[in-house]
Design a protein around this motif. Structure first.
Motif, PDB file in Angstrom:
ATOM      1  N   ALA A   1       0.831  -1.214   0.000  1.00  0.00           N
ATOM      2  CA  ALA A   1       0.000   0.000   0.000  1.00  0.00           C
ATOM      3  C   ALA A   1       0.861   1.258   0.000  1.00  0.00           C
ATOM      4  O   ALA A   1       0.533   2.252  -0.664  1.00  0.00           O
ATOM      5  CB  ALA A   1      -0.927  -0.008   1.209  1.00  0.00           C
TER       6      ALA A   1
ATOM      7  N   LEU B   1      -4.830   7.759   4.255  1.00  0.00           N
ATOM      8  CA  LEU B   1      -5.359   7.009   3.124  1.00  0.00           C
ATOM      9  C   LEU B   1      -5.590   7.968   1.963  1.00  0.00           C
ATOM     10  O   LEU B   1      -6.284   8.972   2.100  1.00  0.00           O
ATOM     11  CB  LEU B   1      -6.675   6.343   3.529  1.00  0.00           C
ATOM     12  CG  LEU B   1      -7.393   5.502   2.474  1.00  0.00           C
ATOM     13  CD1 LEU B   1      -6.590   4.240   2.172  1.00  0.00           C
ATOM     14  CD2 LEU B   1      -8.793   5.131   2.964  1.00  0.00           C
TER      15      LEU B   1
ATOM     16  N   ARG C   1       2.514   1.636  -3.514  1.00  0.00           N
ATOM     17  CA  ARG C   1       1.558   2.065  -4.538  1.00  0.00           C
ATOM     18  C   ARG C   1       0.989   3.462  -4.266  1.00  0.00           C
ATOM     19  O   ARG C   1       0.262   3.999  -5.093  1.00  0.00           O
ATOM     20  CB  ARG C   1       0.401   1.064  -4.614  1.00  0.00           C
ATOM     21  CG  ARG C   1       0.784  -0.296  -5.196  1.00  0.00           C
ATOM     22  CD  ARG C   1       1.154  -0.192  -6.660  1.00  0.00           C
ATOM     23  NE  ARG C   1       1.497  -1.462  -7.256  1.00  0.00           N
ATOM     24  CZ  ARG C   1       0.633  -2.268  -7.880  1.00  0.00           C
ATOM     25  NH1 ARG C   1      -0.640  -1.908  -7.989  1.00  0.00           N
ATOM     26  NH2 ARG C   1       1.031  -3.403  -8.400  1.00  0.00           N
TER      27      ARG C   1
ATOM     28  N   TRP D   1      -1.106   4.132  -1.867  1.00  0.00           N
ATOM     29  CA  TRP D   1      -2.456   4.033  -1.298  1.00  0.00           C
ATOM     30  C   TRP D   1      -2.496   4.609   0.116  1.00  0.00           C
ATOM     31  O   TRP D   1      -3.511   5.125   0.562  1.00  0.00           O
ATOM     32  CB  TRP D   1      -2.915   2.582  -1.266  1.00  0.00           C
ATOM     33  CG  TRP D   1      -2.991   1.942  -2.618  1.00  0.00           C
ATOM     34  CD1 TRP D   1      -3.003   2.582  -3.830  1.00  0.00           C
ATOM     35  CD2 TRP D   1      -3.055   0.545  -2.906  1.00  0.00           C
ATOM     36  NE1 TRP D   1      -3.069   1.677  -4.855  1.00  0.00           N
ATOM     37  CE2 TRP D   1      -3.108   0.407  -4.324  1.00  0.00           C
ATOM     38  CE3 TRP D   1      -3.074  -0.602  -2.118  1.00  0.00           C
ATOM     39  CZ2 TRP D   1      -3.175  -0.837  -4.939  1.00  0.00           C
ATOM     40  CZ3 TRP D   1      -3.145  -1.839  -2.729  1.00  0.00           C
ATOM     41  CH2 TRP D   1      -3.198  -1.951  -4.126  1.00  0.00           C
TER      42      TRP D   1
ATOM     43  N   GLY E   1      -5.929   4.896  -2.741  1.00  0.00           N
ATOM     44  CA  GLY E   1      -5.988   3.819  -1.765  1.00  0.00           C
ATOM     45  C   GLY E   1      -7.412   3.470  -1.383  1.00  0.00           C
ATOM     46  O   GLY E   1      -7.766   2.288  -1.246  1.00  0.00           O
TER      47      GLY E   1
ATOM     48  N   LEU F   1      -8.813  -0.295  -2.062  1.00  0.00           N
ATOM     49  CA  LEU F   1      -9.202  -1.102  -0.901  1.00  0.00           C
ATOM     50  C   LEU F   1     -10.711  -1.101  -0.656  1.00  0.00           C
ATOM     51  O   LEU F   1     -11.179  -1.698   0.313  1.00  0.00           O
ATOM     52  CB  LEU F   1      -8.480  -0.591   0.344  1.00  0.00           C
ATOM     53  CG  LEU F   1      -6.945  -0.656   0.294  1.00  0.00           C
ATOM     54  CD1 LEU F   1      -6.346  -0.038   1.551  1.00  0.00           C
ATOM     55  CD2 LEU F   1      -6.461  -2.092   0.126  1.00  0.00           C
TER      56      LEU F   1
END
Length: 246
Positions: free
Chosen positions: A192, A209, A195, A197, A213, A217
């Protein structure tokens, strides 16, 4: 004949010093920190920090890595992190509710690292979403990925690890509910962060977040409507540098 001193007495004494407690708190993020960074986290001089770090290493709470002329420190293992998390849970039993609405606690409560995995409201909600969706299923007191779960992780590009302590529950000190721990939780958080996120918030353990992300998710976060309020608090970041609150 007097009873022998409990073996945890020495460890408790080491942890109980405020300076060393701040250092251990800084290391709860799971990464290596230099002596200067630990000194800054504890609010002491480099010379003072050196003696405290030596005691942490001697007590086997912290390990050191030598890289060239530099030395870096981290918690010895996940057991130490879980012990500190448990102590935090006990320490927070009498906390007033409005404490969590004040900085830096507010951001730590929303989302933070706990020795390499995701904790706080977001961590708890993600764990519950993984269970509700059937991505993770119970197995011999821990959890494993279902067949569908493995396909879902492959779709996200997560490199799923192997090992005995793959996925298990860890009681969250701010939420008093479980978040996910284990090698899978570490791999998921690393992915995460890579990436984008999740983003680290300043120098603290707090995480935020990002919109990408929340989208990636969403199959797990949307399992519970309450996650929407969590995401609204965690999305984005002010860039403020909060002091460690644990």
């Amino acid at each position: 004949m007097s009873a022998p001193e409990p073996r945890f007495a020495r460890i408790a004494s080491t942890i109980g010093d405020p300076t060393r407690a701040r250092m251990l708190s800084a290391l709860m993020g799971g990464g290596f920190l230099a002596a200067g960074e630990l000194a800054q986290a504890a609010g002491v001089t480099a010379q003072t920090a050196s003696s405290h770090i030596a005691k942490l290493v001697e007590s086997e709470l912290v390990v050191v890595r030598v890289q060239g002329r530099h030395r870096y420190f981290r918690l010895a293992d996940a057991d130490i992190a879980h012990a500190l998390e448990a102590l935090s849970l006990v320490a927070e039993r009498s906390s007033v509710a409005d404490k969590w609405e004040r900085e830096p606690y507010k951001r730590l409560k929303a989302a933070r690292t706990c020795y390499g995995h995701l904790a706080g409201e977001l961590g708890v909600q993600l764990f519950e979403g993984l269970l509700a969706r059937g991505t993770l299923v119970p197995a011999e007191g821990q959890f494993v990925l279902s067949e569908a779960g493995r396909a879902e992780m492959a779709g996200l590009g997560v490199d799923v690890p192997s090992g005995r302590r793959f996925a298990y529950a860890c009681l969250d000190w701010s939420e008093r509910r479980d978040h996910l721990a284990g090698s899978f939780a570490v791999a998921l958080l690393d992915h995460a962060l890579e990436r984008g996120w999740l983003r680290r918030t300043g120098a603290s353990r707090a995480l935020s977040l990002t919109p990408s992300g929340a989208k990636a998710l969403s199959p797990w976060l949307d399992q519970r409507k309450s996650i929407r309020s969590v995401a609204s608090k965690a999305v984005g970041g002010s860039g403020l540098r909060e002091r460690q609150a644990l």
